[in-house]
Design a protein around this motif. Structure first.
Motif, PDB file in Angstrom:
ATOM      1  N   ALA A  55      -0.358 -36.400  10.843  1.00  0.00           N
ATOM      2  CA  ALA A  55      -0.338 -37.484  11.825  1.00  0.00           C
ATOM      3  C   ALA A  55       0.172 -38.778  11.189  1.00  0.00           C
ATOM      4  O   ALA A  55       1.005 -39.497  11.776  1.00  0.00           O
ATOM      5  N   ASP A  56      -0.300 -39.088   9.999  1.00  0.00           N
ATOM      6  CA  ASP A  56       0.138 -40.306   9.309  1.00  0.00           C
ATOM      7  C   ASP A  56       1.641 -40.266   9.041  1.00  0.00           C
ATOM      8  O   ASP A  56       2.354 -41.266   9.244  1.00  0.00           O
ATOM      9  N   GLU A  57       2.127 -39.128   8.588  1.00  0.00           N
ATOM     10  CA  GLU A  57       3.545 -39.034   8.247  1.00  0.00           C
ATOM     11  C   GLU A  57       4.410 -38.962   9.505  1.00  0.00           C
ATOM     12  O   GLU A  57       5.549 -39.450   9.510  1.00  0.00           O
ATOM     13  N   ALA A  58       3.885 -38.371  10.584  1.00  0.00           N
ATOM     14  CA  ALA A  58       4.633 -38.325  11.843  1.00  0.00           C
ATOM     15  C   ALA A  58       4.866 -39.738  12.381  1.00  0.00           C
ATOM     16  O   ALA A  58       5.924 -40.034  12.959  1.00  0.00           O
ATOM     17  N   ARG A  59       3.902 -40.633  12.191  1.00  0.00           N
ATOM     18  CA  ARG A  59       4.080 -42.017  12.640  1.00  0.00           C
ATOM     19  C   ARG A  59       5.161 -42.728  11.835  1.00  0.00           C
ATOM     20  O   ARG A  59       5.841 -43.629  12.341  1.00  0.00           O
ATOM     21  N   VAL A  60       5.345 -42.332  10.580  1.00  0.00           N
ATOM     22  CA  VAL A  60       6.419 -42.911   9.774  1.00  0.00           C
ATOM     23  C   VAL A  60       7.764 -42.376  10.246  1.00  0.00           C
ATOM     24  O   VAL A  60       8.736 -43.127  10.411  1.00  0.00           O
ATOM     25  N   ALA A  61       7.848 -41.074  10.480  1.00  0.00           N
ATOM     26  CA  ALA A  61       9.108 -40.445  10.875  1.00  0.00           C
ATOM     27  C   ALA A  61       9.507 -40.786  12.301  1.00  0.00           C
ATOM     28  O   ALA A  61      10.705 -40.884  12.616  1.00  0.00           O
ATOM     29  N   MET A  62       8.514 -40.971  13.182  1.00  0.00           N
ATOM     30  CA  MET A  62       8.770 -41.248  14.606  1.00  0.00           C
ATOM     31  C   MET A  62       7.925 -42.454  14.995  1.00  0.00           C
ATOM     32  O   MET A  62       6.825 -42.322  15.537  1.00  0.00           O
ATOM     33  N   PRO A  63       8.405 -43.659  14.717  1.00  0.00           N
ATOM     34  CA  PRO A  63       7.586 -44.867  14.864  1.00  0.00           C
ATOM     35  C   PRO A  63       7.079 -45.132  16.273  1.00  0.00           C
ATOM     36  O   PRO A  63       6.071 -45.838  16.436  1.00  0.00           O
ATOM     37  N   SER A  64       7.747 -44.583  17.292  1.00  0.00           N
ATOM     38  CA  SER A  64       7.306 -44.807  18.668  1.00  0.00           C
ATOM     39  C   SER A  64       6.268 -43.797  19.121  1.00  0.00           C
ATOM     40  O   SER A  64       5.787 -43.869  20.256  1.00  0.00           O
ATOM     41  N   LEU A  65       5.920 -42.878  18.261  1.00  0.00           N
ATOM     42  CA  LEU A  65       4.981 -41.814  18.595  1.00  0.00           C
ATOM     43  C   LEU A  65       3.571 -42.210  18.183  1.00  0.00           C
ATOM     44  O   LEU A  65       3.340 -42.648  17.057  1.00  0.00           O
ATOM     45  N   ASP A  66       2.634 -42.044  19.085  1.00  0.00           N
ATOM     46  CA  ASP A  66       1.219 -42.305  18.797  1.00  0.00           C
ATOM     47  C   ASP A  66       0.594 -41.001  18.313  1.00  0.00           C
ATOM     48  O   ASP A  66       0.134 -40.190  19.109  1.00  0.00           O
ATOM     49  N   ALA A  67       0.606 -40.785  16.994  1.00  0.00           N
ATOM     50  CA  ALA A  67       0.124 -39.531  16.405  1.00  0.00           C
ATOM     51  C   ALA A  67      -1.263 -39.720  15.827  1.00  0.00           C
ATOM     52  O   ALA A  67      -1.556 -40.724  15.183  1.00  0.00           O
ATOM     53  N   SER A  68      -2.123 -38.725  16.053  1.00  0.00           N
ATOM     54  CA  SER A  68      -3.487 -38.782  15.535  1.00  0.00           C
ATOM     55  C   SER A  68      -4.019 -37.377  15.356  1.00  0.00           C
ATOM     56  O   SER A  68      -3.518 -36.417  15.965  1.00  0.00           O
ATOM     57  N   ALA A  69      -5.041 -37.241  14.522  1.00  0.00           N
ATOM     58  CA  ALA A  69      -5.732 -35.962  14.339  1.00  0.00           C
ATOM     59  C   ALA A  69      -7.075 -36.032  15.043  1.00  0.00           C
ATOM     60  O   ALA A  69      -7.745 -37.064  15.030  1.00  0.00           O
ATOM     61  N   VAL A  70      -7.464 -34.921  15.659  1.00  0.00           N
ATOM     62  CA  VAL A  70      -8.686 -34.854  16.446  1.00  0.00           C
ATOM     63  C   VAL A  70      -9.628 -33.834  15.812  1.00  0.00           C
ATOM     64  O   VAL A  70      -9.241 -32.695  15.549  1.00  0.00           O
ATOM     65  N   THR A  71     -10.858 -34.241  15.545  1.00  0.00           N
ATOM     66  CA  THR A  71     -11.863 -33.316  15.016  1.00  0.00           C
ATOM     67  C   THR A  71     -12.258 -32.316  16.102  1.00  0.00           C
ATOM     68  O   THR A  71     -12.529 -32.698  17.243  1.00  0.00           O
ATOM     69  N   THR A  72     -12.278 -31.031  15.750  1.00  0.00           N
ATOM     70  CA  THR A  72     -12.611 -29.977  16.710  1.00  0.00           C
ATOM     71  C   THR A  72     -13.493 -28.933  16.043  1.00  0.00           C
ATOM     72  O   THR A  72     -13.748 -28.982  14.834  1.00  0.00           O
ATOM     73  N   ALA A  73     -13.911 -27.938  16.831  1.00  0.00           N
ATOM     74  CA  ALA A  73     -14.697 -26.832  16.290  1.00  0.00           C
ATOM     75  C   ALA A  73     -13.839 -25.849  15.509  1.00  0.00           C
ATOM     76  O   ALA A  73     -14.354 -25.103  14.677  1.00  0.00           O
ATOM     77  N   GLY A  74     -12.515 -25.814  15.767  1.00  0.00           N
ATOM     78  CA  GLY A  74     -11.651 -24.898  15.045  1.00  0.00           C
ATOM     79  C   GLY A  74     -10.666 -24.183  15.947  1.00  0.00           C
ATOM     80  O   GLY A  74     -10.348 -24.638  17.056  1.00  0.00           O
ATOM     81  N   SER A  75     -10.176 -23.038  15.490  1.00  0.00           N
ATOM     82  CA  SER A  75      -9.009 -22.375  16.079  1.00  0.00           C
ATOM     83  C   SER A  75      -9.151 -22.059  17.560  1.00  0.00           C
ATOM     84  O   SER A  75      -8.232 -22.308  18.353  1.00  0.00           O
ATOM     85  N   VAL A  76     -10.254 -21.451  17.968  1.00  0.00           N
ATOM     86  CA  VAL A  76     -10.414 -21.066  19.371  1.00  0.00           C
ATOM     87  C   VAL A  76     -10.418 -22.306  20.251  1.00  0.00           C
ATOM     88  O   VAL A  76      -9.737 -22.369  21.286  1.00  0.00           O
ATOM     89  N   ALA A  77     -11.156 -23.314  19.850  1.00  0.00           N
ATOM     90  CA  ALA A  77     -11.174 -24.570  20.596  1.00  0.00           C
ATOM     91  C   ALA A  77      -9.793 -25.208  20.617  1.00  0.00           C
ATOM     92  O   ALA A  77      -9.388 -25.800  21.632  1.00  0.00           O
ATOM     93  N   ASN A  78      -9.048 -25.093  19.527  1.00  0.00           N
ATOM     94  CA  ASN A  78      -7.725 -25.711  19.462  1.00  0.00           C
ATOM     95  C   ASN A  78      -6.768 -25.095  20.473  1.00  0.00           C
ATOM     96  O   ASN A  78      -5.959 -25.795  21.089  1.00  0.00           O
ATOM     97  N   VAL A  79      -6.824 -23.775  20.632  1.00  0.00           N
ATOM     98  CA  VAL A  79      -5.985 -23.119  21.639  1.00  0.00           C
ATOM     99  C   VAL A  79      -6.312 -23.660  23.028  1.00  0.00           C
ATOM    100  O   VAL A  79      -5.422 -24.014  23.809  1.00  0.00           O
ATOM    101  N   ARG A  80      -7.581 -23.731  23.329  1.00  0.00           N
ATOM    102  CA  ARG A  80      -7.985 -24.215  24.644  1.00  0.00           C
ATOM    103  C   ARG A  80      -7.590 -25.685  24.830  1.00  0.00           C
ATOM    104  O   ARG A  80      -7.120 -26.090  25.906  1.00  0.00           O
ATOM    105  N   ASP A  81      -7.771 -26.502  23.780  1.00  0.00           N
ATOM    106  CA  ASP A  81      -7.443 -27.921  23.876  1.00  0.00           C
ATOM    107  C   ASP A  81      -5.950 -28.143  24.110  1.00  0.00           C
ATOM    108  O   ASP A  81      -5.551 -29.020  24.883  1.00  0.00           O
TER     109      ASP A  81
END
Length: 324
Positions: A55-81
């Protein structure tokens, strides 16, 4: 076996013409805008560390992009999210991804995820205290295992591994806990084992090993029954002694890791994210020094999950430039 150039020339899906016509010297992906929410995982685990670095590096490469990481329970939750719009991309273990696209348990129907890339390999790590009587999976009968929340890939992989070892669902007391809480439980003696699937090493478990002498179960022998029952998502992998201060090296179960996305995610955003993953690895590594970086040669091979057209275009452009 299909090599990289054969794969790229094979007209995968209907994306070939669009991918090639979309190339432009002005690099429009650098102007990608909107959000890029990366569904990561538990604090202290590799998904979380890597997600924040991307996320930090994506904001450098694409300055207009609002990139962030989201804490989750893991893989199954990530698919649903990813599919319900709570996230845009997410880390996902290969066995979870395979079950998702097939609509197998824990999913009720096929999940139309696509892939940005294949990443590093993850490892099932089952740790006990060095003075524990637990030596094999069979010794876990009647004991409390902590780690992997309900919607995690860890929970899915651990349940399958225990089944492969001949244990039934009621033979162990499995407590879904965050990684931080699971490590605390083992340190306090309120749990008999901590189990977690992640890249290696896991920062939270490295820290635990400085406070509590640890030992890892050797479970590489479970791969054959796992493959027989669930297919080729599992291979044998090493678990070296060094980072956790283990008394010996062991073998364990290794699982591929993917970065998956919604098929509706903008093509330029995914192209840019693929560029961050592979073109900006030195910068990502400075932000997440313990994470093993993916390789271009393996990155496109995400079957049974189809590559997102933006990612496919990045791999095609890389090939056209003569990249390795």
């Amino acid at each position: 076996m299909v090599d990289r150039r054969q794969f790229l020339r094979a007209g995968v899906g209907a994306f070939a013409a669009a991918a090639l016509s979309g190339c432009a010297s002005t690099a429009p992906w650098q102007a990608a805008s909107g959000t890029l929410r990366i569904a990561a995982g538990n604090p202290g685990a590799v998904f979380d560390e890597y997600g924040r670095a991307l996320a930090d590096e994506a904001r450098v490469a694409m300055p207009s992009l609002d990139a962030s990481a989201v804490t989750t329970a893991g893989s199954v939750a990530n698919v649903r999210d990813v599919l319900d719009g709570s996230a845009d991309v997410g880390f996902c273990l290969g066995d979870t991804a395979t079950s998702a696209v097939a609509g197998h348990d824990p999913f009720d129907a096929p999940m139309p995820i696509v892939a940005v890339a294949r990443l590093y390999d993850s490892f099932l790590q089952i740790l006990v205290r060095q003075d524990s009587p637990v030596r094999t999976p069979a010794d876990l009968v009647g004991r409390r295992i902590v780690g992997g929340e309900v919607e995690s890939g860890t929970r899915l992989a651990v349940s399958r591994c225990l089944e492969a070892a001949g244990l039934g669902p009621d033979d162990v007391r499995y407590a879904p806990r965050s990684l931080t809480d699971a490590a605390s439980d083992l340190a306090a003696g309120t749990a008999d084992a901590v189990a977690f699937v992640s890249g290696f090493p896991i920062t939270a478990l490295v820290e635990l090993g400085t406070r509590v002498p640890l030992r890892a179960l050797d479970i590489g022998g479970l791969v054959d029954p796992l493959v027989e029952r669930w297919g080729p998502s599992y291979v044998t992998g090493p678990l070296p002694r060094g980072p956790y201060g283990l008394p010996t090296d062991v073998t364990t179960v290794s699982i591929k890791t993917y970065l998956v996305a919604s098929p509706a995610l903008a093509e330029d955003t995914v192209y840019g994210l693929a560029s961050v993953l592979f073109d900006r690895q030195d910068a990502v590594a400075r932000r997440a020094p313990t994470v093993r970086q993916p390789t271009v040669a393996a990155g496109m091979f995400t079957a049974p999950v189809t590559l997102h057209p933006g990612s496919l275009r990045w791999f095609r452009d890389r090939d056209a430039r003569g990249g390795s």
